[in-house]
Structures are given as structure tokens and as C-alpha cells.
Motif scaffolding. Sequence first.
Motif, PDB file in Angstrom:
ATOM      1  N   THR A  68     -65.118 -46.757  24.205  1.00 48.40           N
ATOM      2  CA  THR A  68     -64.024 -46.116  24.943  1.00 48.40           C
ATOM      3  C   THR A  68     -62.649 -46.613  24.500  1.00 48.40           C
ATOM      4  OG1 THR A  68     -63.968 -47.768  26.734  1.00 48.40           O
ATOM      5  CG2 THR A  68     -65.545 -45.956  26.949  1.00 48.40           C
ATOM      6  N   GLU A  69     -62.606 -47.554  23.570  1.00 45.18           N
ATOM      7  CA  GLU A  69     -61.342 -48.186  23.197  1.00 45.18           C
ATOM      8  C   GLU A  69     -60.452 -47.301  22.326  1.00 45.18           C
ATOM      9  OE1 GLU A  69     -58.203 -50.662  22.858  1.00 45.18           O
ATOM     10  OE2 GLU A  69     -59.917 -51.011  24.169  1.00 45.18           O
ATOM     11  N   ALA A  70     -61.022 -46.611  21.354  1.00 42.18           N
ATOM     12  CA  ALA A  70     -60.225 -45.895  20.352  1.00 42.18           C
ATOM     13  C   ALA A  70     -59.149 -44.970  20.932  1.00 42.18           C
ATOM     14  CB  ALA A  70     -61.145 -45.117  19.414  1.00 42.18           C
ATOM     15  N   PRO A  71     -59.448 -44.133  21.939  1.00 42.64           N
ATOM     16  CA  PRO A  71     -58.420 -43.206  22.447  1.00 42.64           C
ATOM     17  C   PRO A  71     -57.190 -43.890  23.029  1.00 42.64           C
ATOM     18  CG  PRO A  71     -60.610 -42.536  23.173  1.00 42.64           C
ATOM     19  CD  PRO A  71     -60.751 -43.903  22.587  1.00 42.64           C
ATOM     20  N   ALA A  97     -55.805 -32.873  36.041  1.00 44.47           N
ATOM     21  CA  ALA A  97     -56.020 -31.639  36.796  1.00 44.47           C
ATOM     22  C   ALA A  97     -55.723 -30.419  35.931  1.00 44.47           C
ATOM     23  CB  ALA A  97     -55.138 -31.632  38.038  1.00 44.47           C
ATOM     24  N   LYS A  98     -54.761 -30.561  35.041  1.00 44.34           N
ATOM     25  CA  LYS A  98     -54.354 -29.435  34.192  1.00 44.34           C
ATOM     26  C   LYS A  98     -55.257 -29.272  32.973  1.00 44.34           C
ATOM     27  CE  LYS A  98     -50.262 -27.447  31.949  1.00 44.34           C
ATOM     28  NZ  LYS A  98     -48.794 -27.594  31.731  1.00 44.34           N
ATOM     29  N   TYR A  99     -55.659 -30.400  32.350  1.00 43.74           N
ATOM     30  CA  TYR A  99     -56.395 -30.322  31.088  1.00 43.74           C
ATOM     31  C   TYR A  99     -57.811 -30.894  31.141  1.00 43.74           C
ATOM     32  CZ  TYR A  99     -51.837 -29.245  29.035  1.00 43.74           C
ATOM     33  OH  TYR A  99     -50.631 -28.668  28.737  1.00 43.74           O
ATOM     34  N   SER A 100     -58.146 -31.642  32.169  1.00 40.58           N
ATOM     35  CA  SER A 100     -59.407 -32.365  32.381  1.00 40.58           C
ATOM     36  C   SER A 100     -59.326 -33.752  31.750  1.00 40.58           C
ATOM     37  CB  SER A 100     -60.631 -31.625  31.832  1.00 40.58           C
ATOM     38  OG  SER A 100     -60.840 -31.887  30.466  1.00 40.58           O
ATOM     39  N   SER A 101     -59.955 -34.708  32.404  1.00 40.79           N
ATOM     40  CA  SER A 101     -59.938 -36.085  31.899  1.00 40.79           C
ATOM     41  C   SER A 101     -60.684 -36.189  30.573  1.00 40.79           C
ATOM     42  CB  SER A 101     -60.551 -37.038  32.932  1.00 40.79           C
ATOM     43  OG  SER A 101     -61.873 -36.654  33.255  1.00 40.79           O
ATOM     44  N   ASN A 105     -59.056 -37.841  27.218  1.00 37.02           N
ATOM     45  CA  ASN A 105     -59.706 -38.942  26.506  1.00 37.02           C
ATOM     46  C   ASN A 105     -60.043 -38.565  25.068  1.00 37.02           C
ATOM     47  OD1 ASN A 105     -59.958 -41.231  28.337  1.00 37.02           O
ATOM     48  ND2 ASN A 105     -61.207 -39.878  29.602  1.00 37.02           N
ATOM     49  N   LYS A 106     -60.358 -37.316  24.837  1.00 39.48           N
ATOM     50  CA  LYS A 106     -60.691 -36.872  23.483  1.00 39.48           C
ATOM     51  C   LYS A 106     -59.475 -36.915  22.569  1.00 39.48           C
ATOM     52  CE  LYS A 106     -62.628 -32.998  20.860  1.00 39.48           C
ATOM     53  NZ  LYS A 106     -63.259 -31.645  20.936  1.00 39.48           N
ATOM     54  N   TRP A 112     -50.733 -43.559  28.813  1.00 38.08           N
ATOM     55  CA  TRP A 112     -51.341 -44.019  30.064  1.00 38.08           C
ATOM     56  C   TRP A 112     -51.939 -45.422  29.900  1.00 38.08           C
ATOM     57  CZ3 TRP A 112     -52.486 -38.848  28.421  1.00 38.08           C
ATOM     58  CH2 TRP A 112     -51.750 -37.875  29.106  1.00 38.08           C
ATOM     59  N   SER A 113     -52.390 -45.745  28.701  1.00 41.31           N
ATOM     60  CA  SER A 113     -52.881 -47.102  28.435  1.00 41.31           C
ATOM     61  C   SER A 113     -51.751 -48.109  28.588  1.00 41.31           C
ATOM     62  CB  SER A 113     -53.468 -47.193  27.020  1.00 41.31           C
ATOM     63  OG  SER A 113     -54.595 -46.356  26.882  1.00 41.31           O
ATOM     64  N   ILE A 114     -50.582 -47.754  28.086  1.00 45.39           N
ATOM     65  CA  ILE A 114     -49.409 -48.619  28.227  1.00 45.39           C
ATOM     66  C   ILE A 114     -49.082 -48.814  29.702  1.00 45.39           C
ATOM     67  CG2 ILE A 114     -46.912 -48.746  27.848  1.00 45.39           C
ATOM     68  CD1 ILE A 114     -47.406 -47.285  25.161  1.00 45.39           C
ATOM     69  N   ASN A 115     -49.086 -47.726  30.451  1.00 45.25           N
ATOM     70  CA  ASN A 115     -48.742 -47.791  31.873  1.00 45.25           C
ATOM     71  C   ASN A 115     -49.747 -48.639  32.656  1.00 45.25           C
ATOM     72  OD1 ASN A 115     -46.950 -46.740  34.054  1.00 45.25           O
ATOM     73  ND2 ASN A 115     -48.852 -45.830  34.799  1.00 45.25           N
ATOM     74  N   SER A 116     -51.034 -48.445  32.391  1.00 47.95           N
ATOM     75  CA  SER A 116     -52.065 -49.218  33.094  1.00 47.95           C
ATOM     76  C   SER A 116     -51.941 -50.705  32.798  1.00 47.95           C
ATOM     77  CB  SER A 116     -53.459 -48.729  32.687  1.00 47.95           C
ATOM     78  OG  SER A 116     -53.676 -47.394  33.091  1.00 47.95           O
ATOM     79  N   ASN A 117     -51.775 -51.034  31.521  1.00 56.17           N
ATOM     80  CA  ASN A 117     -51.659 -52.441  31.144  1.00 56.17           C
ATOM     81  C   ASN A 117     -50.402 -53.069  31.731  1.00 56.17           C
ATOM     82  OD1 ASN A 117     -53.671 -53.666  28.861  1.00 56.17           O
ATOM     83  ND2 ASN A 117     -53.632 -51.425  28.799  1.00 56.17           N
TER      84      ASN A 117
END
Length: 322
Positions: A68-71, A97-101, A105-106, A112-117
Motif C-alpha cells: 500500500t506504500e507506493a501510491p 465520494a466523487k471518484y471512489s477511494s 489509491n490507484k 493526502w499522505s502529506i496531510n495525514s503525516n
Amino acid sequence: MKRNLIAFFVGSVIITLCSSWGFFAHYRINRLAVFTLPKGMAAFYKSNIEFITEHAVSADKRRYVDSTEAPRHYFDADHYGKHPFSVMPQRWVDAAAKYSSDTLNKYGTVPWSINSNYYWLVNAFKRHDTSAILTISANLGHYIADAHVPLHLTQNYDGQLTGQTGIHALWESRLPELFSNGYNYYAGRARYIKSPLAEAFRICRSSYNSVDSVLRIEKQLSKSFTDAQKYTTEKRGSQQVKTYSIAYCKAYHKLLKGMVERRMRESVLSIGSFWFSAWVDAGQPDLNKLIEKPLSIAEKKKLQTEESMYRVGKVYAVANQP
């Protein structure tokens, strides 16, 4: 690295890029970001600068054990149309909601990774958790640096869609290795970021705006070089590998007009600013109490020299790894 592994064939020789920006550049970017920090943070980060430097590439290494890391390292903005940043909601829940999770991820999740970290780092500061602060700081620095690479913002990440396979390694690894010792990385002090998510998207948008230039300039340049002029062989470890010639790299680097230098310098300031902002949002805890091993006199002197040179736009020392 952009995907799990980027490699391309030239004749019978494989040219492989081991890391986004190259391990060399990630080490340097994270390390120099320490010198952007204010007094309340500087002593703690300097006392742990070797950890911050060494673990600048841990996120890339995780790709080999975590599917799951690459994306987390890219965002294929052009998948979402000609004006992706106008149509893509910034909040994850709205985007999903607009594009699906699954779609997000694909095609990559780096903003979002920056924001979460970022918020994980805020919480680590609040808990006074030294290990978490350092680990998350290093990881956050990696994702921010990746977001500054134009080829991390396109589906044509290695030029594979335009007959330019290998450009990823050329732009973010080969050019920095050859020319970054002469770059000026100084960009001032870390600044407070009001909205980490909005800033992450701003960085991505800025990188995306350079995608066309990165590809178009190399495509045009390639027409004026034969394969014999464009490529050479170099010894890497015990192997002879085929790579871009110095002449070709010099020509491409010149035509980019300082783009690689600017993106590296902006990465340094952005990383320091995210660290600083997380510390402020955590209430500015006393980090000096978390210093487990103070620097020796010799270590302090070395870092003072390194920082002084950084502040006048020079690089103190060069190493491909810590």
C-alpha cells in the motif's frame, strides 16, 4: 520512487532508478531542512540530524514490504482531466465520494499522505514521543520532496507514453547527482502553514504545471543526439551500467533553466515549514527536554560549519549515503 520500481532497457542493459529524487537527493533535502528551523526546535533536530538524514529514504524502502506504500508517493493529476486541480476536492472524504477511494489509491495519494503525516506529527509532539517525532518527520519530509517532482504528478511518469522511457531517472536522480553540489539551497527560515492540506495541493499543482516542460524539452533535445552521444556506460558497484551521458545531461540541465535546483530548494523550505507548523500546532513543546544525547563539541562545530555554508548558498559535504 514513482511506482514500485522504475527500470528501462537500452539495448541489453537495464537502467534502474532506486528512489524518488534518488537516495542522494532525499538525504540532502531532509538534512538541509533542519537548518530552516527556529531556536526552539533547532537543538533537538540537530542532535538527531543523522537519523533525519538516514531515514529520509525509509518510505521508499517500505515499498518492498508494504503493497500500500507506493501510491503515497505520487498523484496522477492528469487522470482527472485537463484541469485536475479545479475538479478535485481537497478533503479526502469529498474526493472519495466523487471518484471512489479505490480510484484515488490507484492514481496516487501524495497530498493526502502529506496531510495525514502532518497531523500524526502534531500528535507526536503533543505526546513528547521522541521516536515518533523523528520517524514521522523523516517520512513527512520524503513525501513533501516527492510532491515537488513534476513526474510524480502525471501518468506519463517515466515518459513511457511518449517514447521517453527513462526520463524519470534522468530528471530526479542523474541530474542532481551530477550538478546539485553547485546548487544554492538557501530559502530562508521555516514559515507557518495555516492549512497543511491546501499547501500540499499547492505544491502538487506547482509541480504539475512543469510536467509539460520536463517532457517537451527532453523530447526536443533527444532529436539532436545520436544514441551513442546520448548514452554512456559507468561502473556502479561491480557492474557496468548504461546511463545518460554527461554531455546530454549538461544540455538538458541547461535547457531546464534551474528547474531541478528550484524544486530541491523549495523542498527544503517546505519540509522545514511543515515540521515547524506541526510543532506550533502542538503548542510548541520544549523539545530540549527530549534530547537524549547532546552533540559533542566536534559535532557542534561540524554542524555550525555546515549551516554557515548553507546560509551563503553552498554545500558543506557530499555523500551518496549517510
